[in-house]
Design a protein around this motif. Structure first.
Motif, PDB file in Angstrom:
ATOM      1  N   LYS A   1      47.713  28.744  38.058  1.00  0.00           N
ATOM      2  CA  LYS A   1      46.122  27.702  37.662  1.00  0.00           C
ATOM      3  C   LYS A   1      45.613  27.606  38.978  1.00  0.00           C
ATOM      4  O   LYS A   1      44.603  26.912  39.168  1.00  0.00           O
ATOM      5  CB  LYS A   1      46.698  26.453  37.184  1.00  0.00           C
ATOM      6  N   THR A   2      45.937  28.471  39.949  1.00  0.00           N
ATOM      7  CA  THR A   2      45.080  28.742  41.123  1.00  0.00           C
ATOM      8  C   THR A   2      44.023  29.825  41.080  1.00  0.00           C
ATOM      9  O   THR A   2      44.420  31.066  40.802  1.00  0.00           O
ATOM     10  CB  THR A   2      46.062  28.986  42.541  1.00  0.00           C
ATOM     11  N   SER A   3      42.832  29.728  41.359  1.00  0.00           N
ATOM     12  CA  SER A   3      41.849  30.560  41.158  1.00  0.00           C
ATOM     13  C   SER A   3      41.037  30.580  42.628  1.00  0.00           C
ATOM     14  O   SER A   3      40.427  29.454  43.046  1.00  0.00           O
ATOM     15  CB  SER A   3      40.694  30.185  40.032  1.00  0.00           C
TER      16      SER A   3
ATOM     17  N   VAL B   1      35.604  28.029  44.610  1.00  0.00           N
ATOM     18  CA  VAL B   1      34.725  28.761  44.057  1.00  0.00           C
ATOM     19  C   VAL B   1      33.507  28.950  45.310  1.00  0.00           C
ATOM     20  O   VAL B   1      32.945  27.967  45.816  1.00  0.00           O
ATOM     21  CB  VAL B   1      33.932  28.146  42.875  1.00  0.00           C
TER      22      VAL B   1
ATOM     23  N   SER C   1      40.933  25.509  42.408  1.00  0.00           N
ATOM     24  CA  SER C   1      39.705  26.263  42.416  1.00  0.00           C
ATOM     25  C   SER C   1      39.094  26.255  43.406  1.00  0.00           C
ATOM     26  O   SER C   1      38.561  25.084  43.911  1.00  0.00           O
ATOM     27  CB  SER C   1      38.971  26.290  41.015  1.00  0.00           C
TER      28      SER C   1
ATOM     29  N   GLU D   1      36.859  24.544  35.227  1.00  0.00           N
ATOM     30  CA  GLU D   1      37.444  24.175  36.545  1.00  0.00           C
ATOM     31  C   GLU D   1      37.008  25.245  37.483  1.00  0.00           C
ATOM     32  O   GLU D   1      36.811  25.070  38.634  1.00  0.00           O
ATOM     33  CB  GLU D   1      38.806  24.300  36.445  1.00  0.00           C
ATOM     34  N   THR D   2      36.860  26.330  36.859  1.00  0.00           N
ATOM     35  CA  THR D   2      36.361  27.785  37.881  1.00  0.00           C
ATOM     36  C   THR D   2      34.746  27.853  38.027  1.00  0.00           C
ATOM     37  O   THR D   2      34.300  28.655  38.596  1.00  0.00           O
ATOM     38  CB  THR D   2      36.858  28.993  37.410  1.00  0.00           C
TER      39      THR D   2
ATOM     40  N   SER E   1      46.120  22.300  39.353  1.00  0.00           N
ATOM     41  CA  SER E   1      45.339  23.544  39.312  1.00  0.00           C
ATOM     42  C   SER E   1      44.294  23.377  40.534  1.00  0.00           C
ATOM     43  O   SER E   1      43.890  22.333  40.896  1.00  0.00           O
ATOM     44  CB  SER E   1      44.501  23.732  38.123  1.00  0.00           C
TER      45      SER E   1
ATOM     46  N   ILE F   1      37.492  32.388  43.675  1.00  0.00           N
ATOM     47  CA  ILE F   1      36.457  32.930  42.789  1.00  0.00           C
ATOM     48  C   ILE F   1      35.351  33.352  43.889  1.00  0.00           C
ATOM     49  O   ILE F   1      34.722  32.556  44.537  1.00  0.00           O
ATOM     50  CB  ILE F   1      35.647  32.186  41.905  1.00  0.00           C
TER      51      ILE F   1
ATOM     52  N   ASN G   1      38.803  21.237  42.915  1.00  0.00           N
ATOM     53  CA  ASN G   1      37.849  22.082  43.141  1.00  0.00           C
ATOM     54  C   ASN G   1      37.148  21.903  44.120  1.00  0.00           C
ATOM     55  O   ASN G   1      36.483  20.914  44.612  1.00  0.00           O
ATOM     56  CB  ASN G   1      36.750  21.936  41.813  1.00  0.00           C
TER      57      ASN G   1
END
Length: 284
Positions: A93-95, A277, A275, A179-180, A273, A97, A250
């Motif tokens: 759940k790590t993003s 971005v 994110s 979330e992303t 999680s 971007i 986030n």
């Protein structure tokens, strides 16, 4: 031309581009080290330098004042995550971007000054960018970058030992649909938050802390629980994210982590999680 609102002083003002050797000068970070400089190199992130000269005379006396003026260029943020140390990116759940969610200034997912092998992954994190990992990048002077902005901080903290703060808000970003997605923030002007941990201690933000603007840390930072930030986070030391299954984090903008205290950067979600971005509007 503008009509003078007074008659006692005769004056003339001229505004021209500042030049060097016949070439127009610009101000900005042309070599991507994080520090703006005067240069003849143009580009979308560079700002014109103007020479403004005012000459006035009265009663036989004359005075000339000349100044250089420019708009501040944006802070250099190479991607959603910039690191100068071995980095572990963990959790499905790590993003990260790198695709610009607020414009067309797309970036790599991770930028490191070291080799690509220094970025390790486990648990299936998502890294989006072209390339996913950009290695051997220009080494940015993170400390000088922080020094250039900390004097304008409207929130300053000074500690010589580890500290934990809970549920503190320097602005509350408005989350996107996913979330992303990029968040947004209506705090104007944005806040500048500075933690001086003297490179020996860590600040821990827990309990759903949030903010809009610049977060500057001389030392280490740990983020536990929910967390939202719109803007840029700059840290001379290590960055660690921890949390449980319901914790959501986030960061819209970017994270810049130096390695001046010889520590690594961990993205460890343990069921939560995270994110990060990239968003050019948040950088601006």
């Amino acid at each position: 031309p503008y009509t003078s609102i007074q008659s006692a002083l005769v004056y003339t003002v001229s505004i021209v581009h500042q030049t060097s050797g016949g070439s127009v000068l610009y101000y900005g970070d042309s070599n991507n080290d994080g520090l703006p400089e005067r240069t003849t190199t143009s580009g979308p992130q560079m700002r014109n330098i103007y020479l403004v000269t005012s000459t006035g005379s009265a009663s036989g006396a004359q005075k000339t004042i000349a100044v250089e003026m420019t708009r501040l260029p944006p802070i250099t943020v190479p991607g959603p995550l910039y690191v100068e140390a071995n980095t572990k990116i963990m959790g499905d759940k790590t993003s990260l971007i790198g695709t610009d969610k607020c414009g067309t200034d797309n970036k790599p997912g991770v930028v490191t000054t070291l080799g690509a092998g220094t970025i390790t992954q486990s648990g299936g994190p998502t890294i989006v960018g072209s390339p996913q990992i950009a290695s051997s990048a220009t080494n940015m002077d993170v400390r000088t970058m922080i020094n250039s902005h900390k004097g304008a901080a409207n929130y300053s903290y000074d500690y010589t030992s580890n500290q934990t703060v809970t549920g503190i808000h320097w602005g509350t970003p408005i989350q996107g649909a996913l979330e992303t997605d990029a968040s947004s923030c209506d705090v104007s002007p944005p806040n500048i938050v500075y933690y001086n941990m003297h490179d020996t201690s860590s600040i821990k933000l827990s309990g759903g802390s949030s903010g809009c603007g610049l977060l500057l840390v001389e030392g280490d930072i740990e983020v536990s629980g929910g967390f939202n930030w719109y803007g840029i986070i700059m840290v001379t030391g290590s960055v660690t994210f921890t949390g449980g299954g319901s914790d959501k984090k986030n960061i819209t903008g970017g994270v810049i982590a130096g390695n001046e205290v010889d520590a690594s950067l961990d993205l460890n979600v343990a069921g939560g999680s995270i994110s990060i971005v990239y968003c050019s509007e948040a950088i601006k």
